[in-house]
Enzyme design. Structure first.
Site, PDB file in Angstrom:
ATOM      1  CE1 TYR A 145      -1.747  -6.646  10.712  1.00 13.76           C
ATOM      2  CE2 TYR A 145      -4.017  -7.438  10.678  1.00 13.76           C
ATOM      3  CZ  TYR A 145      -3.050  -6.569  10.217  1.00 13.76           C
ATOM      4  OH  TYR A 145      -3.380  -5.619   9.291  1.00 13.76           O
ATOM      5  CG  ASN A 171     -10.634  -7.926   2.742  1.00 18.94           C
ATOM      6  OD1 ASN A 171     -11.316  -7.433   3.643  1.00 18.94           O
ATOM      7  ND2 ASN A 171     -10.187  -9.151   2.794  1.00 18.94           N
ATOM      8  CB  SER A 211      -6.570  -3.570   9.929  1.00 18.91           C
ATOM      9  OG  SER A 211      -7.269  -4.714   9.496  1.00 18.91           O
ATOM     10  CE  LYS A 233      -1.822  -2.894  11.136  1.00 23.03           C
ATOM     11  NZ  LYS A 233      -0.880  -1.884  10.614  1.00 23.03           N
ATOM     12  CG  ASP A 238      10.157  -0.483   3.681  1.00 23.24           C
ATOM     13  OD1 ASP A 238       9.032  -0.327   3.171  1.00 23.24           O
ATOM     14  OD2 ASP A 238      10.572  -1.588   4.093  1.00 23.24           O
ATOM     15  CG  ASN A 269      -0.863 -16.061   4.630  1.00 23.19           C
ATOM     16  OD1 ASN A 269      -0.684 -17.259   4.733  1.00 23.19           O
ATOM     17  ND2 ASN A 269       0.038 -15.156   5.023  1.00 23.19           N
ATOM     18  CB  ILE A 272      -0.968  -0.011   1.203  1.00 22.93           C
ATOM     19  CG1 ILE A 272      -1.811  -1.302   1.148  1.00 22.93           C
ATOM     20  CG2 ILE A 272      -1.868   1.206   1.200  1.00 22.93           C
ATOM     21  CD1 ILE A 272      -2.618  -1.580   2.397  1.00 22.93           C
ATOM     22  NE  ARG A 331      -8.370 -17.566   6.444  1.00 21.27           N
ATOM     23  CZ  ARG A 331      -7.947 -16.578   5.663  1.00 21.27           C
ATOM     24  NH1 ARG A 331      -6.833 -16.726   4.963  1.00 21.27           N
ATOM     25  NH2 ARG A 331      -8.631 -15.459   5.552  1.00 21.27           N
TER      26      ARG A 331
HETATM   27  C1  UD1 Z   1      -7.122 -11.088   6.218  1.00 21.61           C
HETATM   28  C2  UD1 Z   1      -6.878 -11.012   7.698  1.00 21.61           C
HETATM   29  C3  UD1 Z   1      -7.087  -9.593   8.140  1.00 21.61           C
HETATM   30  C4  UD1 Z   1      -6.155  -8.671   7.372  1.00 21.61           C
HETATM   31  C5  UD1 Z   1      -6.418  -8.837   5.875  1.00 21.61           C
HETATM   32  C6  UD1 Z   1      -5.431  -8.060   5.067  1.00 21.61           C
HETATM   33  C7  UD1 Z   1      -7.466 -13.226   8.600  1.00 21.61           C
HETATM   34  C8  UD1 Z   1      -8.435 -13.996   9.452  1.00 21.61           C
HETATM   35  N1  UD1 Z   1      -7.765 -11.919   8.398  1.00 21.61           N
HETATM   36  O1  UD1 Z   1      -8.479 -10.724   5.986  1.00 21.61           O
HETATM   37  O2  UD1 Z   1      -6.841  -9.481   9.514  1.00 21.61           O
HETATM   38  O3  UD1 Z   1      -6.389  -7.352   7.745  1.00 21.61           O
HETATM   39  O4  UD1 Z   1      -6.285 -10.213   5.520  1.00 21.61           O
HETATM   40  O5  UD1 Z   1      -5.808  -8.057   3.731  1.00 21.61           O
HETATM   41  O6  UD1 Z   1      -6.491 -13.750   8.116  1.00 21.61           O
HETATM   42  N2  UD1 Z   1      -9.995 -17.363   1.168  1.00 21.61           N
HETATM   43  C9  UD1 Z   1     -10.146 -18.584   0.519  1.00 21.61           C
HETATM   44  N3  UD1 Z   1      -9.025 -19.205   0.047  1.00 21.61           N
HETATM   45  C10 UD1 Z   1      -7.765 -18.676   0.183  1.00 21.61           C
HETATM   46  C11 UD1 Z   1      -7.617 -17.430   0.851  1.00 21.61           C
HETATM   47  C12 UD1 Z   1      -8.762 -16.812   1.331  1.00 21.61           C
HETATM   48  O7  UD1 Z   1     -11.252 -19.090   0.379  1.00 21.61           O
HETATM   49  O8  UD1 Z   1      -6.795 -19.309  -0.260  1.00 21.61           O
HETATM   50  C13 UD1 Z   1     -11.194 -16.671   1.665  1.00 21.61           C
HETATM   51  C14 UD1 Z   1     -11.176 -16.435   3.162  1.00 21.61           C
HETATM   52  O9  UD1 Z   1     -11.746 -17.491   3.846  1.00 21.61           O
HETATM   53  C15 UD1 Z   1     -12.001 -15.156   3.257  1.00 21.61           C
HETATM   54  C16 UD1 Z   1     -11.752 -14.430   1.941  1.00 21.61           C
HETATM   55  O10 UD1 Z   1     -11.225 -15.406   1.051  1.00 21.61           O
HETATM   56  O11 UD1 Z   1     -13.343 -15.488   3.318  1.00 21.61           O
HETATM   57  C17 UD1 Z   1     -10.755 -13.303   2.076  1.00 21.61           C
HETATM   58  O12 UD1 Z   1      -9.599 -13.799   2.724  1.00 21.61           O
HETATM   59  P1  UD1 Z   1      -8.273 -12.926   2.875  1.00 21.61           P
HETATM   60  O13 UD1 Z   1      -7.891 -12.377   1.554  1.00 21.61           O
HETATM   61  O14 UD1 Z   1      -7.269 -13.760   3.599  1.00 21.61           O
HETATM   62  O15 UD1 Z   1      -8.735 -11.678   3.749  1.00 21.61           O
HETATM   63  P2  UD1 Z   1      -9.430 -11.646   5.191  1.00 21.61           P
HETATM   64  O16 UD1 Z   1      -9.496 -12.964   5.827  1.00 21.61           O
HETATM   65  O17 UD1 Z   1     -10.705 -10.898   5.039  1.00 21.61           O
END
Ligand code: UD1
Length: 337
Positions: free
Chosen positions: A148, A178, A124, A152, A31, A197, A12, A291
């Site tokens: 985490y 997001n 966040s 914040k 940084d 992730n 960002i 998850r």
């Molecule tokens: C995650 C963090 C959040 C952080 C944000 C930054 C968690 C629980 N939350 O948010 O604290 O501020 O990232 O962007 O980790 N999903 C899948 N398959 C995948 C990856 C994700 O199905 O391989 C789904 C997840 O279950 C979720 C959605 O996609 O429903 C978004 O996931 P993600 O991009 O990781 O964001 P958050 O979980 O919302």
């Protein structure tokens, strides 16, 4: 007058730096490159067609910070620097508290010592914790669920306390939903370490052939298609929000939080479909277990930012997917080594 940008080489931060330079701000970027690359700094310069000083260093280094505040005529700070992986924060909490909270305290201490009292902080939506009440509004109850998120929330609390003790501070807390997408040029974007992730970097790495298929984490949530709903926001819109926040600091706003989201939720399967529509690539996926820790639904009420900052997100999920793909396809290995 210059803006100190901590974490300016990150995802960002880099997009915000380009827009700051384009808007005519002088910036100084600090940084430690722990989760970013010098190549990003080079590309910020290239995109903006402007130079700026980059310092490789850590916000935990109080002496370095004092030197920076003495050397440059800094009047505000945009504070992005921090560790951001939820899962990792559960395994190595001390590192998160040390780096995020300790580093922020070191930064605020040095700001105070050097009379710099204007700050925009990267918070966040995770500070809202788990709730069914949507959309999320800034005055909803706070309560983070993992280390985490707690870092914040603690940093938000520290900044509110600093303001309460000295009203000449100006503090804006930006609660990101997001962040996804990339600069439309494809020159800068998100470059996660290892296997992503987060959903959208994972999808784009499947599309580019680095990963085989997406695991959709749960399809039995109480949502229309059973998959979780999030408020995805284009990183360019997010960067715009920082410029608006910076302008707002000059109006002595106090210590105030703003949601930066679109106000629209999209499900995991809707994002897979949007990526297909934007790029013509269909993403193979399978349904996997939920998850742990995922909220079924999360989206913003972004009206305070609209009313008080004059900011609204203008880019939709198709823009997000298209720009993400431009970045990922042109940089299959991110910034490389
Ligand atoms: C995650 C963090 C959040 C952080 C944000 C930054 C968690 C629980 N939350 O948010 O604290 O501020 O990232 O962007 O980790 N999903 C899948 N398959 C995948 C990856 C994700 O199905 O391989 C789904 C997840 O279950 C979720 C959605 O996609 O429903 C978004 O996931 P993600 O991009 O990781 O964001 P958050 O979980 O919302």
């Amino acid at each position: 007058m210059a803006v100190l940008v901590t974490g300016g080489a990150g995802y960002i931060g880099s997009h915000t730096c380009v827009q700051l330079l384009e808007a005519g701000y002088e910036i100084v970027v600090l940084d430690n490159l722990s989760n970013s690359k010098m190549e990003a700094v080079k590309r910020i310069r290239e995109l903006a067609g402007k130079d700026f000083d980059f310092i490789k260093g850590d916000i935990l280094d109080g002496e370095l910070l004092d030197d920076l505040f003495k050397k440059y005529d800094i009047d505000s700070v945009i504070h992005f620097a921090g560790l951001k992986a939820v899962g990792e924060s559960v395994s190595i909490p001390l590192r998160y508290y040390q780096n995020n909270v300790g580093g922020s305290m070191s930064l605020f201490e040095s700001m105070k010592k050097n009379g710099v009292k204007n700050i925009v902080f990267s918070s966040s939506a995770t500070v809202y914790g788990m709730t069914d009440k949507m959309p999320l509004r800034e005055d909803d109850p706070l309560g983070a669920l993992n280390p985490y998120g707690r870092t914040k929330l603690m940093i938000e609390d520290i900044l509110r306390d600093i303001y309460a003790s000295d009203n000449s501070w100006n503090v804006i807390l930006l609660r990101y939903f997001n962040p996804v997408g990339a600069h439309p040029s494809g020159r800068i974007g998100e470059d996660p370490n290892g296997i992503p992730n987060n959903l959208m970097p994972f999808i784009s790495q499947v599309a580019v052939g680095k990963l085989k298929e997406l695991s959709v984490f749960g399809n039995d949530y109480p949502t229309p298609d059973g998959t979780c709903i999030r408020d995805y926001i284009h990183v360019m819109d997010l960067a715009d929000g920082h410029l608006k926040a910076l302008e707002k600091l000059s109006e002595n706003p106090g210590a105030v939080a703003y949601n930066l989201g679109t106000g629209k939720g999209s499900s995991v399967l809707e994002m897979v479909a949007a990526f297909g529509e934007a790029t013509g690539i269909s993403i193979p996926y399978r349904i996997a277990d939920r998850r742990p820790g995922d909220a079924p639904v999360s989206y913003a009420d972004p009206s305070r930012a609209a009313e008080e900052l004059g900011w609204t997100a203008t880019r939709d999920v198709i823009d997000m997917c298209r720009d993400l793909w431009t970045w990922q396809s042109q940089n299959p290995d991110g910034y490389g080594e």
